[in-house]
Motif scaffolding. Structure first.
Motif, PDB file in Angstrom:
ATOM      1  N   LYS A 211     -30.937 -43.404  57.069  1.00 31.09           N
ATOM      2  CA  LYS A 211     -30.121 -43.082  58.385  1.00 31.09           C
ATOM      3  C   LYS A 211     -30.362 -44.301  59.730  1.00 31.09           C
ATOM      4  N   LEU A 212     -30.985 -45.147  59.693  1.00 32.11           N
ATOM      5  CA  LEU A 212     -31.289 -46.480  60.789  1.00 32.11           C
ATOM      6  C   LEU A 212     -30.253 -46.736  60.569  1.00 32.11           C
ATOM      7  N   ARG A 213     -29.174 -47.524  59.518  1.00 33.95           N
ATOM      8  CA  ARG A 213     -28.071 -48.641  59.674  1.00 33.95           C
ATOM      9  C   ARG A 213     -27.098 -47.877  61.103  1.00 33.95           C
ATOM     10  N   ASP A 214     -27.031 -46.340  61.139  1.00 30.63           N
ATOM     11  CA  ASP A 214     -25.769 -45.976  61.208  1.00 30.63           C
ATOM     12  C   ASP A 214     -26.550 -45.122  62.644  1.00 30.63           C
ATOM     13  N   SER A 215     -27.619 -45.547  63.251  1.00 34.21           N
ATOM     14  CA  SER A 215     -28.638 -45.450  65.060  1.00 34.21           C
ATOM     15  C   SER A 215     -27.934 -46.243  65.322  1.00 34.21           C
ATOM     16  N   PRO A 216     -28.027 -45.648  66.281  1.00 34.14           N
ATOM     17  CA  PRO A 216     -27.322 -46.539  68.074  1.00 34.14           C
ATOM     18  C   PRO A 216     -28.170 -47.437  68.376  1.00 34.14           C
ATOM     19  N   VAL A 217     -29.472 -47.623  68.398  1.00 44.17           N
ATOM     20  CA  VAL A 217     -30.618 -48.362  68.854  1.00 44.17           C
ATOM     21  C   VAL A 217     -30.935 -49.569  66.497  1.00 44.17           C
ATOM     22  N   ARG A 218     -30.206 -50.531  67.793  1.00 42.74           N
ATOM     23  CA  ARG A 218     -30.380 -51.981  66.651  1.00 42.74           C
ATOM     24  C   ARG A 218     -31.986 -52.333  66.826  1.00 42.74           C
ATOM     25  N   LEU A 219     -32.382 -52.685  65.169  1.00 39.85           N
ATOM     26  CA  LEU A 219     -34.059 -52.128  65.206  1.00 39.85           C
ATOM     27  C   LEU A 219     -34.093 -54.314  64.238  1.00 39.85           C
ATOM     28  N   LEU A 220     -34.564 -54.616  64.992  1.00 41.91           N
ATOM     29  CA  LEU A 220     -35.310 -56.263  64.184  1.00 41.91           C
ATOM     30  C   LEU A 220     -36.618 -56.357  64.393  1.00 41.91           C
ATOM     31  N   LEU A 221     -36.702 -56.935  62.822  1.00 45.95           N
ATOM     32  CA  LEU A 221     -38.188 -56.692  62.080  1.00 45.95           C
ATOM     33  C   LEU A 221     -38.071 -58.794  62.234  1.00 45.95           C
ATOM     34  N   THR A 222     -39.886 -59.183  61.687  1.00 44.01           N
ATOM     35  CA  THR A 222     -39.724 -60.085  61.801  1.00 44.01           C
ATOM     36  C   THR A 222     -41.108 -60.154  60.674  1.00 44.01           C
ATOM     37  N   ALA A 223     -40.733 -61.211  59.978  1.00 44.82           N
ATOM     38  CA  ALA A 223     -42.126 -61.248  59.127  1.00 44.82           C
ATOM     39  C   ALA A 223     -42.335 -63.188  58.693  1.00 44.82           C
ATOM     40  N   VAL A 224     -43.126 -63.223  57.901  1.00 46.01           N
ATOM     41  CA  VAL A 224     -43.338 -64.832  57.602  1.00 46.01           C
ATOM     42  C   VAL A 224     -43.093 -64.936  56.299  1.00 46.01           C
TER      43      VAL A 224
END
Length: 521
Positions: free
Chosen positions: A313-326
């Motif tokens: 359900k994360l894609r439809d959340s009103p809160v956009r989630l950004l994660l970073t990795a190397v």
């Protein structure tokens, strides 16, 4: 509708006949994914011929305009160079009709509702195309770059316009006021991440809810829970951190208690977070300690996270989630975006795979380490994704900028990590100042042009997106403070006593910081 002149755009057809027997899928254009790659690996299409999937609009379409072609050409080229780039922007097109200019932003086909701003007779007119309280697209006739840029930002960020919807038909209400984003940036810091839990409680009590949350390492775990529980993440976060914490011996001496607790984590791990590899049976040469690439196995965290994050359900959340990795092999920073990627537990682990404690995490054949190795406060990535629009940014800084000189090797190592992972946003602000200097220079040059020519240039997408206006970004720093006698092992000390203390400290400092902010305003 009575008129004097009718201009008919009859459309164009992409030339795709030559692909008939190629094995490349076509349907009104060349079918490509959000990386602009066809069904045949290594073959890309961009521009007018590309029938592409737009993850922002969550639909597939063709956009026949040079602005779209330029943007897609860049993305295709980056991906041919084995970068990980996705289409995550907004399509613009413009036209000049005699003495009038207009822009169309986003998509206008699927709207269930339209809001009109201004009047055609005034030669200043807009149509906003809305569905489910979000702006899908806009037609803007003779509008300022500020207005057009704000419309693009509202579309790109899927901003919830419910609160301002009633005002949108009033031209006295500027669109850029509705486009302001609330952003939360959460750092990595191991057990110190419990501090962020207390901060969230203070923010939610004051009805401060992020539109976008960016997380690194342990901050990625917290960020995923926030995005999965929009508007009410405190309960889930506190339960998550209580589950991560461990029971330790009750020792009156605080310094000794922390030392014993840290040693317990080092030797035995944290049952719901990570476990040491030295208790695993050695069944092959690949598992022999000389071949290890990490000391701990963080797989228990997948089960723990799944209790608090509904990943589907994360894609439809009103809160956009950004994660970073190397990327371990290239050293480049990778970004995972819930609007674009199907976020899984592996994406969260990738952001928190700090070596040599944890192994790299493999996703789609690429291997990732902790994003904090490159940037522990990814505000640059937030601006890259969210655009240069107005933002209210809250940054939780887990690492102290200033501390007394260390007096032992453990203190030296702890201070080294503190300097590496401390917030470095001030450098980014200086870069923004340079950008603003160039923006002002362009504006000075524009005053030397013929007024009509300058007006037309200001209506072009490239001007709107790169020059447009100065975009105010307010940054509120919520800084963790040192506790007297604080252990050098503070980031891997998971005792329930210390976790509860960090949560309480995060709440208290956040409350004081926000109160000072209100007084200044």
């Amino acid at each position: 509708m009575p008129c004097d002149i009718v201009a008919i755009g009859i459309g164009v057809h992409p030339e795709i006949g030559f692909l008939g027997n190629s094995g490349i899928d076509v349907d009104g254009g060349i079918l490509v994914n959000q990386q602009l790659e066809t069904n045949r690996p290594g073959i890309y299409a961009a521009g007018d011929v590309a029938n592409f999937y737009n993850p922002i609009a969550r639909t597939r379409y063709c956009a026949e305009h040079w602005d779209n072609a330029v943007k897609q050409g860049r993305i295709a080229a980056w991906n041919m160079l084995d970068e990980r780039q996705s289409w995550r922007t907004v399509s613009y097109f413009f036209s000049d009709v005699f003495d009038l200019s207009f822009n169309v932003v986003g998509s206008t086909e699927r709207a269930g509702e339209r809001i009109l701003r201004g009047a055609i007779n005034d030669k200043s007119f807009s149509v906003l195309y809305i569905d489910n309280e979000t702006l899908l697209g806009a037609f803007l006739l003779e509008q300022s770059p500020v207005e057009t840029k704000a419309a693009g930002a509202l579309v790109a960020n899927r901003s919830d316009i419910a609160a301002s919807k009633a005002k949108l038909s009033d031209t006295r209400f500027p669109l850029n006021r509705a486009a302001v984003q609330t952003v939360l940036v959460l750092q990595g810091g191991g057990a110190l991440g419990a501090f962020e839990c207390g901060v969230i409680r203070a923010l939610e009590e004051r009805s401060i809810h992020p539109d976008l949350v960016a997380g690194v390492s342990i901050g990625a775990f917290n960020a995923a829970i926030i995005a999965a529980n929009p508007g009410n993440a405190t309960t889930a976060l506190e339960a998550f951190w209580r589950e991560l914490s461990v029971d330790t011996p009750d020792i009156p001496n605080e310094e000794l208690r922390c030392a014993v607790s840290s040693l317990q984590s080092v030797m035995f791990g944290a049952p719901h977070f990570f476990r040491p590899r030295w208790f695993e049976p050695i069944l092959s040469l690949a598992q022999f300690p000389t071949n290890w690439t990490s000391f701990y196995d963080p797989s228990p965290l997948k089960t723990t996270l799944s209790k608090y994050v509904a990943f589907d359900k994360l894609r439809d959340s009103p809160v956009r989630l950004l994660l970073t990795a190397v990327d371990v092999e290239t050293g480049r920073l990778a970004m995972f975006d819930s609007y674009v990627d199907e976020i899984t537990p592996e994406h969260i682990l990738a952001s928190g795979s700090l070596p040599p404690g944890f192994p790299w995490t493999t996703i789609d054949g690429k291997h990732y380490w902790d994003g904090g190795l490159v940037s522990n406060s990814p505000l640059d990535q937030v601006v890259e994704i969210g655009g240069l629009t107005g933002k209210k940014v809250y940054i939780v800084n887990l690492w102290l900028e200033k501390r007394a000189l260390p007096h032992s090797i453990p203190e030296v190592l702890a201070r080294r990590d503190e300097i590496v992972f401390a917030e470095k946003i001030r450098r980014n602000i200086r870069i923004w100042e340079y950008i603003d200097d160039y923006r002002q220079l362009v504006e000075e040059i524009m005053t030397s042009l013929e007024p009509k020519t300058a007006e037309q240039i200001r209506g072009r997408p490239r001007y709107i997106e790169t020059v447009g206006e100065a975009s105010p970004v307010s940054i509120t720093r919520i800084n963790r403070e040192a506790v007297e006698g604080e252990s050098v092992s503070r980031d891997y000390e998971f005792s329930r006593t210390s976790i509860d203390r960090l949560i309480a400290q995060g709440y208290g400092i956040a409350v004081k910081t926000l109160e000072r902010q209100v007084k200044r305003v």
